[in-house]
Design an enzyme around this catalytic site. Structure first.
Site, short mmCIF file in Angstrom:
data_model
loop_
_atom_site.label_atom_id
_atom_site.label_comp_id
_atom_site.label_asym_id
_atom_site.label_seq_id
_atom_site.Cartn_x
_atom_site.Cartn_y
_atom_site.Cartn_z
N ARG A 128 -7.57 -15.11 -14.07
CA ARG A 128 -8.73 -15.21 -14.68
C ARG A 128 -9.11 -13.62 -14.94
NH1 ARG A 128 -12.89 -15.15 -11.39
NH2 ARG A 128 -14.58 -16.16 -12.89
N ASP B 119 -11.01 -8.00 1.95
CA ASP B 119 -12.01 -6.87 1.94
C ASP B 119 -12.65 -6.99 3.43
OD1 ASP B 119 -12.70 -6.20 -0.65
OD2 ASP B 119 -13.36 -7.98 -1.15
N ARG C 242 -18.30 -11.29 -18.99
CA ARG C 242 -19.89 -11.87 -18.73
C ARG C 242 -20.44 -11.63 -20.33
NH1 ARG C 242 -21.47 -8.29 -13.63
NH2 ARG C 242 -19.97 -9.17 -12.30
N TYR D 216 -4.38 -8.56 1.17
CA TYR D 216 -5.41 -7.87 0.97
C TYR D 216 -6.89 -8.66 1.45
CZ TYR D 216 -8.88 -5.01 -1.05
OH TYR D 216 -10.17 -4.33 -0.96
N ARG E 108 -8.45 6.17 -11.96
CA ARG E 108 -9.86 6.29 -11.82
C ARG E 108 -10.16 7.56 -10.93
NH1 ARG E 108 -11.82 1.75 -7.37
NH2 ARG E 108 -10.96 2.65 -5.86
N ARG F 20 1.86 -1.15 -2.36
CA ARG F 20 1.33 -0.31 -3.33
C ARG F 20 0.49 0.85 -2.50
NH1 ARG F 20 -1.58 -1.26 -7.59
NH2 ARG F 20 -2.47 -3.04 -6.96
N GLU G 2 -7.48 9.11 -8.51
CA GLU G 2 -6.58 8.07 -8.01
C GLU G 2 -5.25 7.98 -8.82
OE1 GLU G 2 -8.24 4.39 -6.56
OE2 GLU G 2 -9.82 5.66 -5.41
P1 FAD Z 1 -6.67 -1.20 8.55
O1 FAD Z 1 -8.06 -0.82 8.35
O2 FAD Z 1 -5.48 -0.47 8.06
O3 FAD Z 1 -6.38 -0.77 10.39
C1 FAD Z 1 -5.24 -0.80 11.00
C2 FAD Z 1 -5.04 0.28 11.81
O4 FAD Z 1 -3.79 0.13 12.83
C3 FAD Z 1 -4.81 1.54 11.17
O5 FAD Z 1 -5.69 2.46 11.57
C4 FAD Z 1 -3.33 2.10 11.62
O6 FAD Z 1 -3.27 3.48 11.72
C5 FAD Z 1 -3.09 1.25 12.91
N1 FAD Z 1 -1.75 1.26 13.01
C6 FAD Z 1 -0.65 0.72 12.34
N2 FAD Z 1 0.45 0.79 12.94
C7 FAD Z 1 0.03 1.22 14.31
C8 FAD Z 1 1.07 1.70 15.24
N3 FAD Z 1 2.48 1.44 15.04
N4 FAD Z 1 0.48 2.24 16.37
C9 FAD Z 1 -0.85 2.35 16.38
N5 FAD Z 1 -1.58 2.02 15.40
C10 FAD Z 1 -1.18 1.67 14.22
N6 FAD Z 1 -12.84 -3.53 1.25
C11 FAD Z 1 -14.17 -3.92 0.90
O7 FAD Z 1 -14.73 -4.64 1.59
N7 FAD Z 1 -14.58 -3.06 0.06
C12 FAD Z 1 -13.94 -2.17 -0.67
O8 FAD Z 1 -14.47 -1.35 -1.63
C13 FAD Z 1 -12.69 -1.85 -0.32
N8 FAD Z 1 -11.84 -0.94 -0.85
C14 FAD Z 1 -10.56 -0.67 -0.34
C15 FAD Z 1 -9.59 0.03 -1.12
C16 FAD Z 1 -8.78 0.59 -0.87
C17 FAD Z 1 -8.04 1.52 -1.53
C18 FAD Z 1 -8.00 -0.26 0.26
C19 FAD Z 1 -6.44 -0.07 0.87
C20 FAD Z 1 -8.67 -1.10 1.08
C21 FAD Z 1 -10.10 -1.42 0.49
N9 FAD Z 1 -10.87 -2.38 1.25
C22 FAD Z 1 -12.22 -2.66 0.82
C23 FAD Z 1 -10.37 -3.10 2.35
C24 FAD Z 1 -10.58 -2.59 3.69
O9 FAD Z 1 -9.97 -1.47 3.56
C25 FAD Z 1 -9.85 -3.51 4.55
O10 FAD Z 1 -10.75 -4.57 4.76
C26 FAD Z 1 -9.73 -3.09 6.20
O11 FAD Z 1 -9.45 -1.75 6.34
C27 FAD Z 1 -8.95 -3.81 6.96
O12 FAD Z 1 -8.83 -3.70 8.14
P2 FAD Z 1 -7.73 -3.68 9.32
O13 FAD Z 1 -8.20 -3.47 10.78
O14 FAD Z 1 -7.11 -4.90 9.05
O15 FAD Z 1 -6.73 -2.66 8.86
#
Ligand code: FAD
Ligand code: NA
Length: 392
Positions: A177, A366, A181, A364, A291, A260, A316
């Site tokens: 979708r 948030d 708005r 993905y 952006r 990506r 970006e």
């Molecule tokens: P991550 O934050 O990726 O943490 C995983 C960690 O594991 C990393 O620090 C990494 O270094 C570590 N790791 C990986 N492999 C190893 C290894 N072999 N040994 C040791 N450590 C390791 N969410 C929102 O709510 N609002 C937003 O506006 C928003 N914008 C975003 C924009 C972008 C560009 C991206 C990519 C994400 C965005 N998000 C947003 C989503 C948000 O980043 C995630 O919800 C959150 O970071 C996920 O947390 P996580 O712990 O699952 O993963």
């Protein structure tokens, strides 16, 4: 082996939430978190820019928003939030329009003064010209959803840049979708709560793990056998929560999952304000970036602490990630989904390991959804595993 009852791989929001829950619910349990990066917070990490005082979100703009009462109550234990409301603009053909596509966008684009009903009728008529088309690709699908003029102006080239792929070559399923708005409301998120952490993301995250029973080791790679807390040394000996890439954990045995990534180009301007807003999208093909983020606008309440002579902007550029790039958005083709399911099946051979977070689940999420899934994973998977090992 480890001087802890649980080892967490990854200090992102998933790992931090698990650590916080473990020490809160288990009065003696000790947790050791490792992260290959030199900071906590995973992709939500931010730092303060010395020159401008802006809070820079190192891995791309992060805006907190949620409609989950459980998550909102939880995060408010560690930080308060500003009253920031997210709004995005886009530049198309030398003109700036508000997003998401709304009555303001439509009337500006068609140089009109349509009422909501008139605008709706127009879009329905333009989309209706393709009503009988069975969309074979994203291009057909976009036109079918909002009509050719708006699709081609605001969606087509932006999407092509995001995917580095002609939308005629992209699957129709990428967009189910395209919300339009029929009011002038351009508030970006529809969630009940939104805002930014009052003293920054990293201060919030530090408070989550401010406990002597939580130890953090940075710059430590779980797959580096030359350091003590590695996969070969730990698996089967101590419960583990793994939030790194799932294909990496299994040595890419079932193939590589595609992601990506985004490259950021920093530009500093000797002026107070370059865009007048935090996020400017670029809808056209002749601009290579998708952006630009002007960070100081995320925190207008800090105006006194920010420079008014300089501002910092990140442009970006989106592209497919290689193995050594930061994985940001799962590509998620049917082939990727099949590969992920194979890894999912391998997890049952690792009863002492809980796989979580966006990398561990190839999805993905948030921030609120990451925290929500970590709270559930603690209750359903980590607590039972810990109980078993603490009693052993
Ligand atoms: P991550 O934050 O990726 O943490 C995983 C960690 O594991 C990393 O620090 C990494 O270094 C570590 N790791 C990986 N492999 C190893 C290894 N072999 N040994 C040791 N450590 C390791 N969410 C929102 O709510 N609002 C937003 O506006 C928003 N914008 C975003 C924009 C972008 C560009 C991206 C990519 C994400 C965005 N998000 C947003 C989503 C948000 O980043 C995630 O919800 C959150 O970071 C996920 O947390 P996580 O712990 O699952 O993963
Ligand atoms: Na498991």
């Amino acid at each position: 082996v480890a001087n802890a009852d649980l080892v967490i791989v990854g200090a992102g929001l998933f790992g931090l939430t698990i650590a916080q829950q473990v020490v809160e619910h288990n009065p003696t349990a000790r947790v050791h978190i490792i992260d290959v990066r030199n900071h906590i917070g995973g992709n939500a990490y931010s730092y303060f820019d010395e020159q401008t005082g802006a809070e820079i979100h190192k891995y791309g703009a992060h805006l907190f928003h949620t409609s989950s009462k459980r998550v909102w109550d939880y995060v408010n234990r560690f930080t308060t939030f500003t009253n920031y409301v997210h709004r995005v603009y886009t530049t198309h053909n030398g003109e700036v329009f508000p997003l998401p596509i709304n009555l303001g966008t439509i009337n500006q684009f068609f140089h009109a003064a349509y009422t909501p009903a008139q605008a709706k009728a127009l879009i329905e008529q333009q989309a209706g010209e393709y009503a009988d088309v069975d969309p074979q690709n994203l291009n057909d699908q976009g036109i079918k959803l909002i009509g050719k003029p708006l699709y081609e102006a605001f969606i087509k080239n932006y999407t092509a840049k995001q995917w580095q792929t002609d939308p005629e070559q992209l699957p129709a399923t990428i967009i189910r979708r395209l919300p339009v708005r029929f009011t002038y409301n351009n508030r970006y998120f529809k969630d009940t709560w939104e805002g930014l952490p009052i003293d920054g993301y990293t201060a919030w995250f530090q408070r989550m793990i401010d406990n002597p029973r939580i130890e953090v080791s940075l710059g430590v790679d779980f797959f580096d056998t030359s350091q003590p807390l590695n996969k070969a040394a730990l698996v089967g000996k101590v419960p583990i929560v793994y939030t790194g890439p799932i294909d990496r954990y299994f040595g890419y045995s079932e193939g590589e999952l595609k992601w990506r990534t985004v490259d950021f180009k920093e530009v500093r301007y000797a002026e107070d304000d370059h865009f007048g807003c935090p996020v400017m999208n670029y809808a056209d093909a002749d601009v290579p970036y998708t952006r630009a983020i002007e960070f100081k606008h995320f925190n207008p309440e800090r105006a006194d602490k920010q420079s008014h002579d300089n501002t910092v902007v990140w442009y970006e550029y989106s592209r497919f990630a290689g193995r050594d790039d930061d994985p940001y958005y799962p590509v998620n083709t049917d082939a990727d989904k099949a590969t992920y399911n194979k890894y999912k099946n391998l997890e049952s051979a690792e009863p002492q390991v809980v796989f979580g977070g966006r990398l561990g689940q190839y999805a993905y999420f948030d921030m609120w959804a990451t925290i929500d899934s970590a709270l559930t994973a603690y209750e359903e998977q980590v607590a039972p595993l810990l109980k078993e090992s603490l009693n052993a």
